[in-house]
Motif scaffolding. Sequence first.
Motif, mmCIF file in Angstrom:
data_model
loop_
_atom_site.group_PDB
_atom_site.id
_atom_site.type_symbol
_atom_site.label_atom_id
_atom_site.label_comp_id
_atom_site.label_asym_id
_atom_site.label_seq_id
_atom_site.Cartn_x
_atom_site.Cartn_y
_atom_site.Cartn_z
ATOM 1 N N ALA A 24 0.846 -1.198 0.000
ATOM 2 C CA ALA A 24 0.000 0.000 0.000
ATOM 3 C C ALA A 24 0.880 1.246 0.000
ATOM 4 C CB ALA A 24 -0.935 0.005 1.204
ATOM 5 N N GLU A 25 1.938 1.202 0.784
ATOM 6 C CA GLU A 25 2.877 2.328 0.810
ATOM 7 C C GLU A 25 3.502 2.522 -0.563
ATOM 8 O OE1 GLU A 25 7.256 3.542 2.446
ATOM 9 O OE2 GLU A 25 6.470 1.542 2.871
ATOM 10 N N LYS A 26 3.922 1.441 -1.184
ATOM 11 C CA LYS A 26 4.549 1.505 -2.516
ATOM 12 C C LYS A 26 3.573 2.081 -3.546
ATOM 13 C CE LYS A 26 7.685 0.206 -5.634
ATOM 14 N NZ LYS A 26 8.834 1.040 -5.847
ATOM 15 N N VAL A 27 2.343 1.569 -3.568
ATOM 16 C CA VAL A 27 1.340 2.010 -4.538
ATOM 17 C C VAL A 27 0.926 3.468 -4.285
ATOM 18 C CG1 VAL A 27 -1.059 1.649 -5.280
ATOM 19 C CG2 VAL A 27 0.492 -0.299 -5.052
ATOM 20 N N GLN A 28 0.767 3.826 -3.009
ATOM 21 C CA GLN A 28 0.328 5.179 -2.680
ATOM 22 C C GLN A 28 1.456 6.208 -2.811
ATOM 23 O OE1 GLN A 28 -1.585 4.709 1.143
ATOM 24 N NE2 GLN A 28 -3.418 3.836 0.213
ATOM 25 N N GLY A 29 2.691 5.725 -2.856
ATOM 26 C CA GLY A 29 3.820 6.604 -3.126
ATOM 27 C C GLY A 29 4.274 7.495 -1.994
ATOM 28 N N ARG A 30 3.797 7.225 -0.802
ATOM 29 C CA ARG A 30 4.180 8.053 0.349
ATOM 30 C C ARG A 30 3.880 7.289 1.630
ATOM 31 N NH1 ARG A 30 2.048 11.514 4.099
ATOM 32 N NH2 ARG A 30 3.213 13.420 4.503
ATOM 33 N N LEU A 31 4.816 7.328 2.569
ATOM 34 C CA LEU A 31 4.629 6.699 3.874
ATOM 35 C C LEU A 31 3.516 7.421 4.629
ATOM 36 C CD1 LEU A 31 5.662 4.695 6.053
ATOM 37 C CD2 LEU A 31 7.236 6.501 6.784
ATOM 38 N N VAL A 83 11.028 1.238 13.312
ATOM 39 C CA VAL A 83 11.572 2.416 14.002
ATOM 40 C C VAL A 83 11.923 3.504 12.989
ATOM 41 C CG1 VAL A 83 13.526 3.281 15.360
ATOM 42 C CG2 VAL A 83 12.385 1.148 16.026
ATOM 43 N N TRP A 84 12.564 3.112 11.889
ATOM 44 C CA TRP A 84 12.931 4.073 10.859
ATOM 45 C C TRP A 84 11.675 4.712 10.253
ATOM 46 C CZ3 TRP A 84 16.469 2.754 6.074
ATOM 47 C CH2 TRP A 84 16.848 3.936 5.446
ATOM 48 N N ALA A 85 10.624 3.927 10.054
ATOM 49 C CA ALA A 85 9.370 4.460 9.522
ATOM 50 C C ALA A 85 8.777 5.500 10.474
ATOM 51 C CB ALA A 85 8.370 3.327 9.279
ATOM 52 N N ILE A 86 8.788 5.196 11.763
ATOM 53 C CA ILE A 86 8.262 6.130 12.763
ATOM 54 C C ILE A 86 9.061 7.434 12.752
ATOM 55 C CG2 ILE A 86 7.994 6.525 15.256
ATOM 56 C CD1 ILE A 86 7.359 3.427 15.408
ATOM 57 N N VAL A 87 10.379 7.320 12.739
ATOM 58 C CA VAL A 87 11.237 8.508 12.727
ATOM 59 C C VAL A 87 11.028 9.316 11.449
ATOM 60 C CG1 VAL A 87 13.650 9.293 12.649
ATOM 61 C CG2 VAL A 87 12.961 7.533 14.293
ATOM 62 N N ASN A 93 9.651 14.798 6.534
ATOM 63 C CA ASN A 93 10.356 15.129 5.287
ATOM 64 C C ASN A 93 9.648 14.438 4.122
ATOM 65 O OD1 ASN A 93 12.259 14.634 3.049
ATOM 66 N ND2 ASN A 93 13.731 15.711 4.357
ATOM 67 N N GLU A 94 9.046 15.226 3.251
ATOM 68 C CA GLU A 94 8.255 14.668 2.144
ATOM 69 C C GLU A 94 9.076 13.750 1.240
ATOM 70 O OE1 GLU A 94 5.033 14.457 1.242
ATOM 71 O OE2 GLU A 94 4.630 15.343 3.197
ATOM 72 N N LYS A 95 10.293 14.168 0.912
ATOM 73 C CA LYS A 95 11.128 13.348 0.027
ATOM 74 C C LYS A 95 11.413 11.995 0.682
ATOM 75 C CE LYS A 95 15.373 13.202 -2.623
ATOM 76 N NZ LYS A 95 16.643 13.830 -2.953
ATOM 77 N N ALA A 96 11.753 12.005 1.958
ATOM 78 C CA ALA A 96 12.035 10.763 2.683
ATOM 79 C C ALA A 96 10.793 9.879 2.744
ATOM 80 C CB ALA A 96 12.546 11.068 4.086
ATOM 81 N N MET A 97 9.627 10.487 2.945
ATOM 82 C CA MET A 97 8.393 9.692 3.027
ATOM 83 C C MET A 97 8.008 9.128 1.653
ATOM 84 S SD MET A 97 6.005 11.319 6.005
ATOM 85 C CE MET A 97 5.928 13.008 5.467
ATOM 86 N N SER A 101 9.508 3.583 0.614
ATOM 87 C CA SER A 101 9.048 2.267 0.153
ATOM 88 C C SER A 101 10.177 1.418 -0.415
ATOM 89 C CB SER A 101 7.925 2.409 -0.879
ATOM 90 O OG SER A 101 8.416 2.960 -2.070
ATOM 91 N N LYS A 102 11.252 2.039 -0.864
ATOM 92 C CA LYS A 102 12.389 1.257 -1.385
ATOM 93 C C LYS A 102 12.925 0.337 -0.286
ATOM 94 C CE LYS A 102 13.593 4.840 -4.663
ATOM 95 N NZ LYS A 102 14.457 5.971 -4.938
ATOM 96 N N PHE A 103 13.089 0.881 0.905
ATOM 97 C CA PHE A 103 13.555 0.081 2.036
ATOM 98 C C PHE A 103 12.493 -0.927 2.448
ATOM 99 C CE2 PHE A 103 14.429 -0.175 6.776
ATOM 100 C CZ PHE A 103 15.495 -1.036 6.652
#
Length: 125
Positions: A24-31, A83-87, A93-97, A101-103
């Motif tokens: 879902a994260e991958k398809v939606q393109g943002r965490l 933990v990394w997702a929460i941080v 940070n929009e770019k990071a979110m 999904s790559k990770f």
Amino acid sequence: MFFLGAAITSITLALVFYTIGTWAEKVQGRLKLWHIVFFLLGLVADSLGTAIMSDIAGQKGDVDPLHGITGILAIVLMAIHAVWAIVTYWKGNEKAMRNFSKFSVIVWAFWLIPYGLGLVLGMSH
């Protein structure tokens, strides 16, 4: 037999939760926050199922080293991922979110290794 069923159910729920969160994260393109909830549900379900399976295998003296090592590594990766997702989400940070999904996909794909090994080993007994 009850504990085996509980372990199988828990591990299967981990697959469902983690797959939904990751893809879902991958398809939606943002965490998003709900993805993190599914990552955490997957981690908890996998940890519970693994603990039960480890107890069953330990009692039988039937522990496969490759399955054990990849299983522990998968749980550690899932915990780091959560933990990394929460941080990442907390920092906002929009770019990071958008790139997170790559990770997620890498961790999910690695998690499939002990899952698949468990299926093969379970069917061979």
